[in-house]
Design a protein around this motif. Sequence first.
Motif, short mmCIF file in Angstrom:
data_model
loop_
_atom_site.label_atom_id
_atom_site.label_comp_id
_atom_site.label_asym_id
_atom_site.label_seq_id
_atom_site.Cartn_x
_atom_site.Cartn_y
_atom_site.Cartn_z
N ARG A 253 0.81 -1.21 0.00
CA ARG A 253 0.00 0.00 0.00
C ARG A 253 0.85 1.27 0.00
NH1 ARG A 253 -3.73 1.37 5.23
NH2 ARG A 253 -4.64 3.37 4.55
N PHE A 254 1.98 1.22 0.68
CA PHE A 254 2.80 2.43 0.81
C PHE A 254 4.14 2.37 0.08
CE2 PHE A 254 0.09 2.41 4.64
CZ PHE A 254 -0.55 3.62 4.45
N PHE A 255 4.53 1.18 -0.39
CA PHE A 255 5.84 1.06 -1.01
C PHE A 255 5.82 0.35 -2.37
CE2 PHE A 255 6.33 1.17 3.60
CZ PHE A 255 7.11 2.31 3.73
N GLY A 256 4.67 -0.17 -2.77
CA GLY A 256 4.58 -0.89 -4.03
C GLY A 256 4.33 0.05 -5.20
N ALA A 257 5.16 -0.09 -6.24
CA ALA A 257 5.01 0.76 -7.42
C ALA A 257 3.71 0.48 -8.16
CB ALA A 257 6.20 0.57 -8.35
N GLY A 258 3.24 -0.76 -8.08
CA GLY A 258 2.03 -1.11 -8.82
C GLY A 258 0.75 -0.96 -8.02
N TYR A 259 0.83 -0.36 -6.84
CA TYR A 259 -0.36 -0.23 -5.98
C TYR A 259 -1.44 0.62 -6.65
CZ TYR A 259 -3.30 1.43 -2.13
OH TYR A 259 -4.36 1.77 -1.33
N LYS A 260 -2.66 0.14 -6.57
CA LYS A 260 -3.83 0.88 -7.07
C LYS A 260 -4.80 1.07 -5.91
CE LYS A 260 -2.33 0.48 -11.34
NZ LYS A 260 -1.78 1.64 -12.08
N ARG A 266 3.61 4.21 -3.68
CA ARG A 266 4.93 4.50 -3.13
C ARG A 266 4.92 5.78 -2.28
NH1 ARG A 266 8.11 6.00 -6.72
NH2 ARG A 266 10.08 5.38 -5.83
N GLY A 267 3.78 6.07 -1.66
CA GLY A 267 3.70 7.26 -0.81
C GLY A 267 4.64 7.21 0.37
N GLY A 268 5.05 6.00 0.78
CA GLY A 268 6.00 5.88 1.87
C GLY A 268 7.35 6.50 1.56
#
Length: 312
Positions: A253-260, A266-268
């Motif tokens: 959720r905070f470090f994955g480039a592919g997060y939707k 990558r807000g972390g």
Amino acid sequence: MQRRDLLRLTTFSVLLAAVGQLPAAQAQPPTDLMPAFWRAYDAGRDAGDRVEAIRAAFFLPNAELYAGAGLKPTYERLATWLPKFDAIAVDARRLSHGFDDHYKRHAQHFQREFPDFRRERAPIYLMPSLFMFDGHLQPWQGKLPLFVGIDGIVRYHGADANLSVFLDHESFHLYHGQHLPQLLMDEAPPVYGSLWLEGLATYVSERLNPDASLLHVLLDDQKLASADEATVRELAAKLLAVMDSTAPEDSNRFFGAGYKGPEPARGGYLVGLAIAREIGRGRPLAELARIPMPEVRGLMQKQLRDLAGRES
């Protein structure tokens, strides 16, 4: 797809015990697979089955190394990748031809900042990554290599990628691991640990490259670079709520480039950079890499509360 895997290295403590013989300036230059790839790529232009020709000439002979990087270049994967690679091949060729000079400059200036850094147990391989990564660290053959995807760099950072920022970020992960192995060898680190790992590496690349834009420091993520204070405050509050979580979904959720999802991917990295700037003000960078885990947690909690606008 993850552009950069966090270093969850179960064998890292063993690797670190072997590190420490030669200064980084004497480390071997990168092992460059790109000349062999370009020969296969160019020779395959007139082949009846171009994908199979390139696969047989380059990817199959290097299958062991690709397995070490966690990749399996199947025919189907190459068939999907190759047309997209063709569109950036000119830029990728130019980048690969000039990489050695960039690396030499990087090694010299990084060593000046971190004179105790040892790189000889972390060889570098230049290769097509099938767009799976720009830089990827993974134990292999008793060492901790950095696999550099030339195609991934062009795709995710553009033809004019700031390699100094990129290499400083990746090298600092290695240096940090020399001093805080218990975090980097954790297969499921807590969110606050990942926040410190990525935030500090981002901050180090900013400090070592004072002329670099925020966009480059944030690894060319336009959405993060243009985020406002309200976004940072909201992200900090959400990170604070799950800071001790080791759940994969919270890490992604905070470090994955592919997060939707509702938060920027990558807000972390963005929040971690803000925290590292505050903690690092007036302190040597090498000192920051030595902060022990119990102290890291306390610092992350305080800084997240401050950023979120909450009382301690």
